[in-house]
Design a protein around this motif. Structure first.
Motif, PDB file in Angstrom:
ATOM      1  N   VAL A 131       0.732  -1.201  -0.051  1.00 30.02           N
ATOM      2  CA  VAL A 131      -0.091  -0.073  -0.072  1.00 30.02           C
ATOM      3  C   VAL A 131       0.960   1.149   0.077  1.00 30.02           C
ATOM      4  O   VAL A 131       0.505   2.389  -0.573  1.00 30.02           O
ATOM      5  N   ARG A 132       2.165   1.200   0.771  1.00 26.92           N
ATOM      6  CA  ARG A 132       2.895   2.397   0.931  1.00 26.92           C
ATOM      7  C   ARG A 132       3.478   2.692  -0.312  1.00 26.92           C
ATOM      8  O   ARG A 132       3.546   3.717  -1.150  1.00 26.92           O
ATOM      9  N   GLU A 133       3.907   1.758  -1.212  1.00 22.36           N
ATOM     10  CA  GLU A 133       4.473   1.983  -2.334  1.00 22.36           C
ATOM     11  C   GLU A 133       3.694   1.977  -3.656  1.00 22.36           C
ATOM     12  O   GLU A 133       4.058   2.849  -4.400  1.00 22.36           O
ATOM     13  N   LEU A 134       2.509   1.384  -3.611  1.00 23.56           N
ATOM     14  CA  LEU A 134       1.591   1.394  -4.786  1.00 23.56           C
ATOM     15  C   LEU A 134       0.430   2.156  -4.660  1.00 23.56           C
ATOM     16  O   LEU A 134      -0.416   2.467  -5.620  1.00 23.56           O
ATOM     17  N   GLY A 135      -0.118   2.364  -3.278  1.00 19.97           N
ATOM     18  CA  GLY A 135      -1.251   3.273  -3.192  1.00 19.97           C
ATOM     19  C   GLY A 135      -2.215   2.362  -2.663  1.00 19.97           C
ATOM     20  O   GLY A 135      -2.418   1.085  -2.579  1.00 19.97           O
ATOM     21  N   ASP A 136      -3.639   3.266  -2.108  1.00 18.39           N
ATOM     22  CA  ASP A 136      -4.616   2.413  -1.539  1.00 18.39           C
ATOM     23  C   ASP A 136      -5.329   1.314  -2.141  1.00 18.39           C
ATOM     24  O   ASP A 136      -6.093   0.420  -1.510  1.00 18.39           O
ATOM     25  N   GLU A 137      -5.336   1.611  -3.376  1.00 20.59           N
ATOM     26  CA  GLU A 137      -5.899   0.408  -4.348  1.00 20.59           C
ATOM     27  C   GLU A 137      -5.357  -1.138  -4.237  1.00 20.59           C
ATOM     28  O   GLU A 137      -6.133  -1.756  -4.245  1.00 20.59           O
ATOM     29  N   VAL A 138      -4.266  -0.923  -3.627  1.00 19.81           N
ATOM     30  CA  VAL A 138      -3.897  -2.587  -3.262  1.00 19.81           C
ATOM     31  C   VAL A 138      -4.836  -2.978  -2.237  1.00 19.81           C
ATOM     32  O   VAL A 138      -5.040  -4.165  -2.177  1.00 19.81           O
ATOM     33  N   SER A 139      -5.348  -2.379  -1.475  1.00 15.55           N
ATOM     34  CA  SER A 139      -6.257  -2.916  -0.257  1.00 15.55           C
ATOM     35  C   SER A 139      -7.308  -3.746  -1.093  1.00 15.55           C
ATOM     36  O   SER A 139      -7.612  -5.039  -0.605  1.00 15.55           O
ATOM     37  N   GLY A 140      -8.001  -3.000  -1.817  1.00 14.46           N
ATOM     38  CA  GLY A 140      -9.017  -3.862  -2.452  1.00 14.46           C
ATOM     39  C   GLY A 140      -8.704  -4.929  -3.388  1.00 14.46           C
ATOM     40  O   GLY A 140      -9.443  -6.024  -3.439  1.00 14.46           O
ATOM     41  N   MET A 141      -7.558  -4.964  -4.150  1.00  9.43           N
ATOM     42  CA  MET A 141      -6.843  -5.904  -4.870  1.00  9.43           C
ATOM     43  C   MET A 141      -6.627  -7.141  -3.956  1.00  9.43           C
ATOM     44  O   MET A 141      -6.903  -8.136  -4.408  1.00  9.43           O
ATOM     45  N   VAL A 142      -5.992  -6.915  -2.826  1.00  9.61           N
ATOM     46  CA  VAL A 142      -5.733  -8.222  -1.822  1.00  9.61           C
ATOM     47  C   VAL A 142      -6.910  -8.836  -1.368  1.00  9.61           C
ATOM     48  O   VAL A 142      -7.035 -10.105  -1.364  1.00  9.61           O
ATOM     49  N   VAL A 143      -7.879  -7.847  -0.934  1.00  9.94           N
ATOM     50  CA  VAL A 143      -9.222  -8.742  -0.633  1.00  9.94           C
ATOM     51  C   VAL A 143      -9.763  -9.627  -1.745  1.00  9.94           C
ATOM     52  O   VAL A 143     -10.089 -10.771  -1.470  1.00  9.94           O
ATOM     53  N   GLU A 144      -9.925  -8.791  -2.890  1.00  8.54           N
ATOM     54  CA  GLU A 144     -10.520  -9.617  -3.950  1.00  8.54           C
ATOM     55  C   GLU A 144      -9.603 -10.871  -4.352  1.00  8.54           C
ATOM     56  O   GLU A 144     -10.165 -11.869  -4.708  1.00  8.54           O
ATOM     57  N   ALA A 145      -8.142 -10.709  -4.357  1.00  8.46           N
ATOM     58  CA  ALA A 145      -7.313 -11.915  -4.721  1.00  8.46           C
ATOM     59  C   ALA A 145      -7.621 -13.038  -3.500  1.00  8.46           C
ATOM     60  O   ALA A 145      -7.692 -14.187  -3.803  1.00  8.46           O
ATOM     61  N   HIS A 146      -7.674 -12.442  -2.146  1.00  3.07           N
ATOM     62  CA  HIS A 146      -7.910 -13.484  -1.503  1.00  3.07           C
ATOM     63  C   HIS A 146      -9.244 -14.096  -1.231  1.00  3.07           C
ATOM     64  O   HIS A 146      -9.604 -15.448  -1.214  1.00  3.07           O
ATOM     65  N   LYS A 147     -10.366 -13.485  -1.831  1.00  2.00           N
ATOM     66  CA  LYS A 147     -11.632 -13.970  -1.927  1.00  2.00           C
ATOM     67  C   LYS A 147     -11.630 -15.135  -2.881  1.00  2.00           C
ATOM     68  O   LYS A 147     -12.136 -16.081  -2.750  1.00  2.00           O
ATOM     69  N   ALA A 148     -10.922 -14.720  -4.088  1.00  2.00           N
ATOM     70  CA  ALA A 148     -10.945 -15.812  -5.048  1.00  2.00           C
ATOM     71  C   ALA A 148     -10.267 -17.027  -4.736  1.00  2.00           C
ATOM     72  O   ALA A 148     -10.660 -18.082  -5.046  1.00  2.00           O
ATOM     73  N   PHE A 149      -9.105 -17.095  -3.883  1.00  2.00           N
ATOM     74  CA  PHE A 149      -8.475 -18.077  -3.474  1.00  2.00           C
ATOM     75  C   PHE A 149      -9.531 -18.805  -2.287  1.00  2.00           C
ATOM     76  O   PHE A 149      -9.507 -19.953  -2.386  1.00  2.00           O
ATOM     77  N   CYS A 150     -10.178 -18.149  -1.439  1.00  2.00           N
ATOM     78  CA  CYS A 150     -10.931 -18.945  -0.588  1.00  2.00           C
ATOM     79  C   CYS A 150     -12.242 -19.441  -1.209  1.00  2.00           C
ATOM     80  O   CYS A 150     -12.752 -20.476  -0.382  1.00  2.00           O
ATOM     81  N   LEU A 151     -12.741 -19.146  -2.220  1.00  2.00           N
ATOM     82  CA  LEU A 151     -13.912 -19.525  -2.640  1.00  2.00           C
ATOM     83  C   LEU A 151     -13.655 -21.139  -2.782  1.00  2.00           C
ATOM     84  O   LEU A 151     -14.704 -21.842  -2.518  1.00  2.00           O
ATOM     85  N   ARG A 152     -12.457 -21.505  -3.514  1.00  2.00           N
ATOM     86  CA  ARG A 152     -12.243 -22.753  -4.025  1.00  2.00           C
ATOM     87  C   ARG A 152     -12.003 -23.728  -2.496  1.00  2.00           C
ATOM     88  O   ARG A 152     -12.470 -24.498  -2.369  1.00  2.00           O
ATOM     89  N   HIS A 153     -11.183 -23.250  -1.665  1.00  2.00           N
ATOM     90  CA  HIS A 153     -11.059 -23.558  -0.270  1.00  2.00           C
ATOM     91  C   HIS A 153     -12.146 -24.001   0.607  1.00  2.00           C
ATOM     92  O   HIS A 153     -12.433 -24.890   1.161  1.00  2.00           O
ATOM     93  N   ILE A 154     -13.125 -22.874   0.483  1.00  2.00           N
ATOM     94  CA  ILE A 154     -14.160 -23.142   1.460  1.00  2.00           C
ATOM     95  C   ILE A 154     -15.108 -23.928   0.837  1.00  2.00           C
ATOM     96  O   ILE A 154     -15.641 -24.827   1.814  1.00  2.00           O
ATOM     97  N   ARG A 155     -15.339 -23.941  -0.428  1.00  2.00           N
ATOM     98  CA  ARG A 155     -16.102 -24.891  -1.300  1.00  2.00           C
ATOM     99  C   ARG A 155     -15.646 -26.394  -1.026  1.00  2.00           C
ATOM    100  O   ARG A 155     -16.339 -27.254  -0.539  1.00  2.00           O
ATOM    101  N   GLU A 156     -14.326 -26.545  -1.078  1.00  2.00           N
ATOM    102  CA  GLU A 156     -13.861 -28.047  -0.555  1.00  2.00           C
ATOM    103  C   GLU A 156     -13.977 -28.430   0.754  1.00  2.00           C
ATOM    104  O   GLU A 156     -14.385 -29.565   0.821  1.00  2.00           O
ATOM    105  N   GLU A 157     -13.757 -27.477   1.622  1.00  2.00           N
ATOM    106  CA  GLU A 157     -13.777 -28.090   3.077  1.00  2.00           C
ATOM    107  C   GLU A 157     -15.181 -28.126   3.629  1.00  2.00           C
ATOM    108  O   GLU A 157     -15.513 -28.946   4.359  1.00  2.00           O
ATOM    109  N   PHE A 158     -15.966 -27.198   3.048  1.00  2.00           N
ATOM    110  CA  PHE A 158     -17.264 -26.988   3.815  1.00  2.00           C
ATOM    111  C   PHE A 158     -18.482 -27.392   2.738  1.00  2.00           C
ATOM    112  O   PHE A 158     -19.578 -27.757   3.432  1.00  2.00           O
ATOM    113  N   LEU A 159     -18.418 -27.741   1.514  1.00  2.00           N
ATOM    114  CA  LEU A 159     -19.484 -27.813   0.681  1.00  2.00           C
ATOM    115  C   LEU A 159     -19.215 -29.060  -0.117  1.00  2.00           C
ATOM    116  O   LEU A 159     -18.854 -28.734  -1.510  1.00  2.00           O
ATOM    117  N   PRO A 160     -18.703 -30.235   0.464  1.00  2.00           N
ATOM    118  CA  PRO A 160     -18.089 -31.329  -0.496  1.00  2.00           C
ATOM    119  C   PRO A 160     -19.147 -31.636  -1.744  1.00  2.00           C
ATOM    120  O   PRO A 160     -18.899 -32.220  -2.429  1.00  2.00           O
TER     121      PRO A 160
END
Length: 150
Positions: free
Chosen positions: A35-64
């Motif tokens: 965020v310091r180097e690239l700006g505040d928009e990085v925060s939203g990008m991190v949240v979206e990237a982790h959401k994409a990662f978690c979709l698969r993992h939550i589905r596999e773990e809790f919705l087989p």
């Protein structure tokens, strides 16, 4: 979990995936510096990237079996939030949905960006709608997350 010491690997044998554990401090430092180097928009990008990662993992773990139906929705929220506690990622002391918005009050949240992504993925799977997440600090150790349709 199975610790394969000679290989230096921890496996979730039920799902057949390798597990990696990070300390709570590292992600926060990396995100802060990005965020310091690239700006505040990085925060939203991190949240979206982790959401994409978690979709698969939550589905596999809790919705087989696939989709969420009826009482399964409440069980999904309960089980996924219990996992946050078990993994030492925070303590969801209160949660509920009102007017289509999931609100989770979390004590001792390990990384607000990553938990926001996790909660957004959880909402998408439980509610069947694309989500966006935000948060506010209630005090130094308590955060209220709000997840709503995107």
């Amino acid at each position: 979990l199975e610790w394969r010491k000679k290989e230096g690997v921890i496996m979730d044998v039920r799902r057949g995936v390798r597990m990696v554990y990070l300390d709570a401090y590292t992600p926060m430092v990396v995100i802060r510096e990005l965020v310091r180097e690239l700006g505040d928009e990085v925060s939203g990008m991190v949240v979206e990237a982790h959401k994409a990662f978690c979709l698969r993992h939550i589905r596999e773990e809790f919705l087989p079996d696939g989709a969420v139906e009826g009482p399964g929705r409440d069980a999904l929220y309960r089980d996924a939030l219990d996992a946050v506690i078990i993994r030492g990622q925070g303590n969801p002391v209160e949660y509920g949905i009102e007017d289509g918005v999931l609100r989770v009050t979390m004590e001792n949240s390990f990384c607000e960006h990553l938990l926001a992504g996790y909660l957004a993925a959880l909402y998408e799977l439980a509610e069947g709608r694309e989500a966006r997440a935000g948060w506010e600090y209630l005090d130094l150790s308590t955060i209220r997350y709000s997840v709503s349709p995107a």
